[in-house]
Design a protein around this motif. Structure first.
Motif, mmCIF file in Angstrom:
data_model
loop_
_atom_site.group_PDB
_atom_site.id
_atom_site.type_symbol
_atom_site.label_atom_id
_atom_site.label_comp_id
_atom_site.label_asym_id
_atom_site.label_seq_id
_atom_site.Cartn_x
_atom_site.Cartn_y
_atom_site.Cartn_z
ATOM 1 N N GLU A 80 0.830 -1.210 0.000
ATOM 2 C CA GLU A 80 0.000 0.000 0.000
ATOM 3 C C GLU A 80 0.862 1.256 0.000
ATOM 4 O O GLU A 80 0.533 2.252 -0.616
ATOM 5 N N ARG A 81 1.986 1.190 0.684
ATOM 6 C CA ARG A 81 2.831 2.389 0.799
ATOM 7 C C ARG A 81 3.719 2.630 -0.411
ATOM 8 O O ARG A 81 4.106 3.761 -0.673
ATOM 9 N N VAL A 82 4.113 1.546 -1.094
ATOM 10 C CA VAL A 82 5.094 1.743 -2.173
ATOM 11 C C VAL A 82 4.509 1.617 -3.582
ATOM 12 O O VAL A 82 5.198 1.862 -4.558
ATOM 13 N N LYS A 83 3.235 1.235 -3.663
ATOM 14 C CA LYS A 83 2.698 0.852 -4.980
ATOM 15 C C LYS A 83 2.769 1.950 -6.039
ATOM 16 O O LYS A 83 2.871 1.647 -7.220
ATOM 17 N N ASN A 84 2.738 3.199 -5.612
ATOM 18 C CA ASN A 84 2.777 4.266 -6.609
ATOM 19 C C ASN A 84 4.171 4.852 -6.843
ATOM 20 O O ASN A 84 4.310 5.856 -7.530
ATOM 21 N N SER A 85 5.171 4.216 -6.239
ATOM 22 C CA SER A 85 6.525 4.760 -6.366
ATOM 23 C C SER A 85 7.261 4.102 -7.526
ATOM 24 O O SER A 85 7.204 2.891 -7.700
ATOM 25 N N ASN A 86 7.955 4.910 -8.328
ATOM 26 C CA ASN A 86 8.837 4.274 -9.318
ATOM 27 C C ASN A 86 10.286 4.614 -9.007
ATOM 28 O O ASN A 86 11.166 4.550 -9.827
ATOM 29 N N GLU A 87 10.512 4.979 -7.764
ATOM 30 C CA GLU A 87 11.854 5.317 -7.294
ATOM 31 C C GLU A 87 12.511 4.142 -6.572
ATOM 32 O O GLU A 87 13.460 4.328 -5.827
ATOM 33 N N ARG A 88 11.919 2.937 -6.721
ATOM 34 C CA ARG A 88 12.505 1.776 -6.042
ATOM 35 C C ARG A 88 12.808 0.699 -7.081
ATOM 36 O O ARG A 88 11.991 -0.185 -7.343
ATOM 37 N N PRO A 89 14.009 0.784 -7.661
ATOM 38 C CA PRO A 89 14.357 -0.098 -8.779
ATOM 39 C C PRO A 89 14.204 -1.579 -8.460
ATOM 40 O O PRO A 89 13.899 -2.374 -9.355
ATOM 41 N N ILE A 90 14.410 -1.971 -7.199
ATOM 42 C CA ILE A 90 14.284 -3.382 -6.826
ATOM 43 C C ILE A 90 12.855 -3.877 -7.085
ATOM 44 O O ILE A 90 12.628 -5.043 -7.372
ATOM 45 N N LEU A 91 11.893 -2.971 -6.993
ATOM 46 C CA LEU A 91 10.490 -3.373 -7.165
ATOM 47 C C LEU A 91 9.941 -3.051 -8.550
ATOM 48 O O LEU A 91 8.817 -3.429 -8.872
ATOM 49 N N ASN A 92 10.734 -2.374 -9.367
ATOM 50 C CA ASN A 92 10.245 -2.027 -10.700
ATOM 51 C C ASN A 92 9.891 -3.290 -11.479
ATOM 52 O O ASN A 92 10.682 -4.221 -11.565
ATOM 53 N N GLY A 93 8.704 -3.309 -12.007
ATOM 54 C CA GLY A 93 8.258 -4.487 -12.757
ATOM 55 C C GLY A 93 7.810 -5.627 -11.846
ATOM 56 O O GLY A 93 7.401 -6.683 -12.318
ATOM 57 N N ASN A 94 7.942 -5.444 -10.548
ATOM 58 C CA ASN A 94 7.562 -6.489 -9.582
ATOM 59 C C ASN A 94 6.685 -5.913 -8.479
ATOM 60 O O ASN A 94 6.783 -6.324 -7.326
ATOM 61 N N MET A 95 5.888 -4.945 -8.838
ATOM 62 C CA MET A 95 5.125 -4.236 -7.817
ATOM 63 C C MET A 95 3.861 -5.010 -7.458
ATOM 64 O O MET A 95 2.768 -4.728 -7.930
ATOM 65 N N ASN A 96 4.045 -6.042 -6.637
ATOM 66 C CA ASN A 96 2.878 -6.793 -6.164
ATOM 67 C C ASN A 96 3.199 -7.436 -4.800
ATOM 68 O O ASN A 96 4.375 -7.585 -4.429
ATOM 69 N N VAL A 97 2.134 -7.805 -4.076
ATOM 70 C CA VAL A 97 2.290 -8.296 -2.699
ATOM 71 C C VAL A 97 3.132 -9.568 -2.656
ATOM 72 O O VAL A 97 3.971 -9.743 -1.771
ATOM 73 N N GLU A 98 2.941 -10.458 -3.646
ATOM 74 C CA GLU A 98 3.678 -11.728 -3.646
ATOM 75 C C GLU A 98 5.182 -11.524 -3.742
ATOM 76 O O GLU A 98 5.961 -12.146 -3.005
ATOM 77 N N PHE A 99 5.599 -10.656 -4.664
ATOM 78 C CA PHE A 99 7.040 -10.393 -4.809
ATOM 79 C C PHE A 99 7.600 -9.796 -3.520
ATOM 80 O O PHE A 99 8.667 -10.187 -3.043
ATOM 81 N N ILE A 100 6.855 -8.844 -2.967
ATOM 82 C CA ILE A 100 7.296 -8.193 -1.724
ATOM 83 C C ILE A 100 7.424 -9.231 -0.615
ATOM 84 O O ILE A 100 8.415 -9.282 0.112
ATOM 85 N N ARG A 101 6.417 -10.134 -0.519
ATOM 86 C CA ARG A 101 6.445 -11.165 0.531
ATOM 87 C C ARG A 101 7.696 -12.069 0.371
ATOM 88 O O ARG A 101 8.391 -12.348 1.339
ATOM 89 N N GLU A 102 7.974 -12.468 -0.866
ATOM 90 C CA GLU A 102 9.111 -13.359 -1.095
ATOM 91 C C GLU A 102 10.447 -12.701 -0.783
ATOM 92 O O GLU A 102 11.314 -13.287 -0.138
ATOM 93 N N LEU A 103 10.601 -11.457 -1.247
ATOM 94 C CA LEU A 103 11.867 -10.755 -0.979
ATOM 95 C C LEU A 103 12.022 -10.496 0.524
ATOM 96 O O LEU A 103 13.111 -10.635 1.086
ATOM 97 N N MET A 104 10.906 -10.168 1.160
ATOM 98 C CA MET A 104 10.948 -9.915 2.598
ATOM 99 C C MET A 104 11.359 -11.182 3.349
ATOM 100 O O MET A 104 12.166 -11.139 4.266
ATOM 101 N N GLU A 105 10.814 -12.324 2.921
ATOM 102 C CA GLU A 105 11.178 -13.600 3.551
ATOM 103 C C GLU A 105 12.663 -13.893 3.370
ATOM 104 O O GLU A 105 13.326 -14.359 4.278
ATOM 105 N N LYS A 106 13.174 -13.578 2.179
ATOM 106 C CA LYS A 106 14.598 -13.808 1.921
ATOM 107 C C LYS A 106 15.467 -12.960 2.839
ATOM 108 O O LYS A 106 16.545 -13.359 3.233
ATOM 109 N N ARG A 107 14.994 -11.755 3.137
ATOM 110 C CA ARG A 107 15.815 -10.838 3.921
ATOM 111 C C ARG A 107 15.568 -10.929 5.425
ATOM 112 O O ARG A 107 16.378 -10.443 6.208
#
Ligand code: S3P
Length: 166
Positions: free
Chosen positions: A109-136
């Motif tokens: 909800e907080r980052v969905k409108n940002s294009n200043e986060r290259p790690i999430l560019n093209g991957n702006m969805n809850v599933e990707f965020i959940r997976e990367l968060m789990e990795k970290r």
């Protein structure tokens, strides 16, 4: 020494909590991403595009080395900055590390409108965020001295909780 390093995933509110501590305690705040943008004269996404992530990570290390020489500063750290052992060691030696945690839904909800986060560019969805968060997660939790869950709390409440636990 005595610095406070706010770490955590993108969108956990590191900058706004740093701002809150600045207002409440007059602490000097260093915003890592902003500092890198100023020093390079380029947006973070342009640095990634032009020079790649490794180059950006080197800039982070260089910056943390200089911040670690300072006293009593509150640092809003880039979300990936503690992934390097050297960076986390420099933070540990010069202060305390505070981890902010939130659910993937809150982050999205907080980052969905940002294009200043290259790690999430093209991957702006809850599933990707959940997976990367789990990795970290393991890494974040291993380096943190204090962990604060931010879901459903105002920045004033988080600031208060943090000051109490420091
Ligand atoms: C990154 C987080 C960003 C920024 C860069 C990489 C990451 O900072 O440093 O886009 O790898 O998590 P914020 O956490 O301030 O968004």
């Amino acid at each position: 020494m005595n610095n406070i390093y706010l770490i955590g995933f993108m969108g956990t509110g590191k900058s706004s909590i740093a701002g809150e501590l600045e207002r409440e305690t007059n602490a000097k705040v260093i915003e890592m991403d902003q500092k890198i943008v100023e020093q390079q004269g380029m947006a973070i996404s342009d640095i990634f595009d032009r020079y790649g992530e490794e180059y950006f990570r080197d800039l982070e290390t260089e910056l943390i080395r200089s911040i670690a020489e300072e006293q009593n500063v509150v640092v809003s750290c880039g979300g990936g900055s503690v992934l390097r052992e050297e960076n986390a060691a420099l933070m540990k030696k010069s202060g305390r590390i505070v981890l902010l945690e939130a659910t993937p839904e809150t982050i999205y909800e907080r980052v969905k409108n940002s294009n200043e986060r290259p790690i999430l560019n093209g991957n702006m969805n809850v599933e990707f965020i959940r997976e990367l968060m789990e990795k970290r997660r393991e890494r974040y939790e291993a380096v943190a001295d204090i962990t604060i869950c931010v879901d459903g709390k105002t920045k004033q409440e988080i600031g208060q909780e943090l000051r109490k636990r420091l």
